[in-house]
Design a protein around this motif. Structure first.
Motif, short mmCIF file in Angstrom:
data_model
loop_
_atom_site.label_atom_id
_atom_site.label_comp_id
_atom_site.label_asym_id
_atom_site.label_seq_id
_atom_site.Cartn_x
_atom_site.Cartn_y
_atom_site.Cartn_z
N GLU A 417 -3.24 1.06 26.74
CA GLU A 417 -3.83 1.36 25.43
C GLU A 417 -3.01 2.43 24.72
O GLU A 417 -2.72 2.33 23.53
N ARG A 418 -2.66 3.46 25.46
CA ARG A 418 -1.88 4.54 24.86
C ARG A 418 -0.50 4.05 24.43
O ARG A 418 0.03 4.45 23.39
N ALA A 419 0.09 3.17 25.22
CA ALA A 419 1.39 2.59 24.84
C ALA A 419 1.27 1.88 23.50
O ALA A 419 2.12 2.03 22.61
N GLU A 420 0.21 1.08 23.36
CA GLU A 420 0.01 0.33 22.12
C GLU A 420 -0.18 1.26 20.93
O GLU A 420 0.28 1.00 19.82
N GLU A 421 -0.87 2.37 21.16
CA GLU A 421 -1.14 3.33 20.08
C GLU A 421 0.09 4.17 19.72
O GLU A 421 0.22 4.62 18.59
N THR A 422 0.97 4.39 20.68
CA THR A 422 2.08 5.34 20.49
C THR A 422 3.34 4.68 19.96
O THR A 422 3.96 5.17 19.01
N VAL A 423 3.77 3.59 20.58
CA VAL A 423 5.05 2.98 20.23
C VAL A 423 4.98 2.38 18.82
O VAL A 423 4.09 1.59 18.51
N GLY A 424 5.91 2.77 17.96
CA GLY A 424 5.92 2.25 16.60
C GLY A 424 4.81 2.82 15.73
O GLY A 424 4.46 2.21 14.71
N ARG A 425 4.27 3.97 16.11
CA ARG A 425 3.19 4.60 15.35
C ARG A 425 3.60 4.78 13.89
O ARG A 425 4.78 4.98 13.59
N ALA A 426 2.64 4.73 12.97
CA ALA A 426 2.96 4.75 11.54
C ALA A 426 3.76 5.98 11.14
O ALA A 426 4.72 5.88 10.37
N ASP A 427 3.40 7.15 11.67
CA ASP A 427 4.15 8.36 11.29
C ASP A 427 5.55 8.36 11.89
O ASP A 427 6.49 8.90 11.29
N PHE A 428 5.72 7.73 13.05
CA PHE A 428 7.06 7.61 13.62
C PHE A 428 7.92 6.68 12.75
O PHE A 428 9.09 6.96 12.48
N GLN A 429 7.33 5.56 12.31
CA GLN A 429 8.07 4.64 11.45
C GLN A 429 8.42 5.31 10.13
O GLN A 429 9.54 5.13 9.62
N ALA A 430 7.50 6.08 9.58
CA ALA A 430 7.77 6.77 8.31
C ALA A 430 8.88 7.79 8.47
O ALA A 430 9.75 7.93 7.60
N ALA A 431 8.89 8.50 9.59
CA ALA A 431 9.95 9.48 9.83
C ALA A 431 11.30 8.79 9.99
O ALA A 431 12.33 9.28 9.50
N GLY A 432 11.30 7.63 10.66
CA GLY A 432 12.54 6.88 10.80
C GLY A 432 13.06 6.39 9.47
O GLY A 432 14.27 6.44 9.19
#
Length: 613
Positions: A417-432
């Motif tokens: 569950e945590r993997a699904e929530e963490t990988v590609g998280r919206a704020d990570f995508q926005a920072a990228g």
């Protein structure tokens, strides 16, 4: 097996929630299983329980794939991949390099199943799973993996173009969080090489040509991966390619026999060592020597993994490194990869058999063999008295120490569950995406035209070329014919020579000049309509024919259409600065010394160049 005080994840059950179980301490707990014991005590206890075969298995670190739905994949002999049961149970390997991908949940599920397999072995040694870079647009099965579900950022060259160490540290921290979420605990990166030879195909993975900037960004990268100090929340880093992989003769790559020679006509060997010293000071726990063999230096003309004066003399004794030294992949045995037979990258020791190559590398100071799964070779060397078991123990200690430091013995599992929530998280995508915009580098604006064409005025009719028309939505009217356009936008790949063979073709090598047909197509459009040209630089390119005829010239480093469009339309400003010189001609490239950054007297655009608006 006794498991007291080991923090383990309850075995996977169909569609079951993940449950953490902590077992109660017992007087019979083996010291290596007891997290209250010092790491050194745990290492020695476990080492004393290991057989020769189990120690030998530690010394190998090979590739593995993920199966459908997160299952353990069967063997794939065409791809040169062995199944997990054979590797972990029969050959005692506990370091594996994941080459495939899947959804975050599938990656986490696969990782947990792999750890289940390891837990059922005699000593229950957990697997350290490694990966090549996974956060950009490069997709070379030898060097990198397409971002897929992970947040997408610029290539390392693009991070270098921002000149922002804080941004690089934030990027590496995101990498750490996403990797840890799916069980990837060892990064086969960063590259600390200097991009001193512009034709080298691996330039894309570097932080450019300036030693000072490379040192600064490598330190920042290591801070982000380690999260302060290497521990249970960290990703270990295998820094490469020691002692600096940039100075390749004619820019060829030593994955191939024709690129095996590393040369220093400018006498800059020491300059290429500087980023590695910076990386070690910042906490790098592993180092990978390169395939290349030094030519015309005081060092033996053999691949660096076999070079005692380099591995022991420079890395261990002079730089004081007591971490893990792992060879680049495939230096012992011939293999089959992507359906193609290829020889071992055993440059300078091709005449030795695999066992003799292994002995020479161990004598050089190597701890582990990447891309190999031949513990039988080590067992043979020890039984024949050619390598002592004490020498084997020295490498085994380093390898076990890192597993304990990373907390793998105490909790090797991850939460789906945590993997699904963490990988590609919206704020990570926005920072990228923000980092992609920040690396866009504007070289010229209004060359031969007036006024400047960037940023684009609203309402223009634009021929988009390879730019997705939707990226300009609300700002411009896309048209499909340059003759009907007010402005054309062309996105082009930096030139390279296509090499034969399924493996060679992934490496963009050879001439930096555009072939005549590609150059003439671009110029024909530029002569018909004001044209904005964006060049994706995975290494430098000769842009002289375009510089005076493009209405604007930009270079990018793994940037999406949307991120580029934000800069073109003025929603963001170009902030990037060149991380290397761009040569003016092929003659300048050919006359340059491969070990000397900034060797051209009059480059077309100098390091650090970049306009703004």
């Amino acid at each position: 097996m006794d498991d007291p005080r080991v923090a383990i994840r309850h075995r996977l059950r169909p569609a079951a929630a993940t449950v953490t179980v902590r077992l109660v301490s017992s007087p019979n707990t083996a010291p290596y299983r007891d997290p209250t014991q010092r790491t050194a005590r745990r290492v020695e206890d476990l080492l004393g329980r290991m057989t020769l075969a189990e120690k030998a298995g530690l010394l190998f670190h090979t590739m593995i794939d993920i199966g459908p739905g997160g299952s353990l994949a069967p063997a794939d002999l065409q791809a040169g991949l062995i199944d997990a049961q054979e590797l972990v149970v029969n050959r005692n390997l506990s370091h594996l390099n994941l080459v495939g991908s899947g959804t975050p949940r599938q990656l986490a599920r696969w990782h947990n199943r792999l750890q289940d397999l390891a837990a059922d072995t005699r000593l229950g040694i957990p697997v350290t799973v490694s990966t090549d870079p996974r956060h950009a647009s490069s997709d070379n099965p030898n060097t990198s993996v397409l971002a897929g579900p992970f947040s997408r950022w610029p290539e390392p060259l693009g991070l270098a173009a921002t000149r922002d160490a804080g941004l690089v540290e934030r990027f590496a921290d995101v990498v750490r969080q996403e990797y840890c979420a799916v069980g990837l605990r060892l990064a086969l990166h960063p590259q600390a090489d200097l991009a001193s030879e512009p034709r080298w195909p691996r330039v894309v993975g570097t932080f450019g040509a300036d030693p000072d900037l490379v040192c600064e960004l490598v330190r920042a990268y290591l801070r982000g991966l380690c999260a302060g100090e290497l521990g249970p929340g960290s990703v270990a880093a295998m820094v490469k390619h020691f002692p600096g992989g940039g100075p390749q003769r004619d820019g060829e790559d030593p994955h191939f026999a024709y690129g095996r020679e590393q040369v220093y006509p400018g006498g800059r060997f020491e300059e290429h060592l500087r980023p590695f010293a910076a990386a070690l000071a910042a906490g790098a726990s592993q180092v990978m020597p390169y395939y290349g063999m030094p030519v015309g230096t005081p060092y033996e003309e053999v691949g660096f993994a076999f070079n005692r004066d380099v591995v022991t003399g420079l890395l261990r004794e002079r730089l004081g490194f007591d971490g893990i030294v792992c060879t680049d992949w495939g230096v012992l045995t011939d293999d089959r990869y992507l359906g193609q037979e290829r020889p071992a990258r055993a440059w300078g020791v091709e005449h030795l058999d695999p066992a003799a190559r292994a002995r020479k590398a161990i004598e050089a100071g190597v701890d582990q063999f990447g891309g190999e799964a031949r513990p039988d070779l080590i067992i043979e060397l020890v039984r024949d008295g050619q390598v002592s078991e004490q020498r084997l123990d020295a490498s085994a200690r380093r390898l076990l120490r890192e597993k304990f430091t990373l907390g793998l013995f105490d909790d090797p599992y991850v939460d789906e569950e945590r993997a699904e929530e963490t990988v590609g998280r919206a704020d990570f995508q926005a920072a990228g995406a923000a980092a992609q915009r920040a690396c866009v580098t504007l070289l010229s604006n209004a060359a031969g035209h007036s006024p400047a064409h960037l940023p684009l005025r609203p309402g223009l009719r634009i021929y988009c070329g390879d730019l997705a028309p939707d990226a300009l939505r609300g700002h411009a009217m896309p048209v499909d014919d340059p003759a009907r356009a007010d402005v054309a936008i062309l996105r082009v790949q930096a030139p390279y020579e296509t090499r034969p063979g399924p493996i060679d073709a992934f490496f963009h090598a050879g001439s930096l000049e555009f072939p005549p047909e590609r150059r003439d197509r671009i110029l024909a459009i530029a002569d018909a309509v004001p044209t904005i040209v964006d060049v994706y630089l995975d290494r430098p390119a000769i842009l002289t024919p375009l510089a005076d005829r493009a209405a604007a010239l930009l270079v990018t480093f793994g940037v999406s259409d949307d991120a580029l469009a934000d800069v073109l339309c003025g929603r963001a400003a170009p902030r990037g600065r060149l991380p290397f010189d761009l040569p003016a001609s092929a003659a300048d490239v050919e006359s340059g010394r491969p070990d000397v950054p900034f060797d051209a007297a009059e480059p077309l655009f100098r390091y650090g160049h970049g306009l703004n608006y």
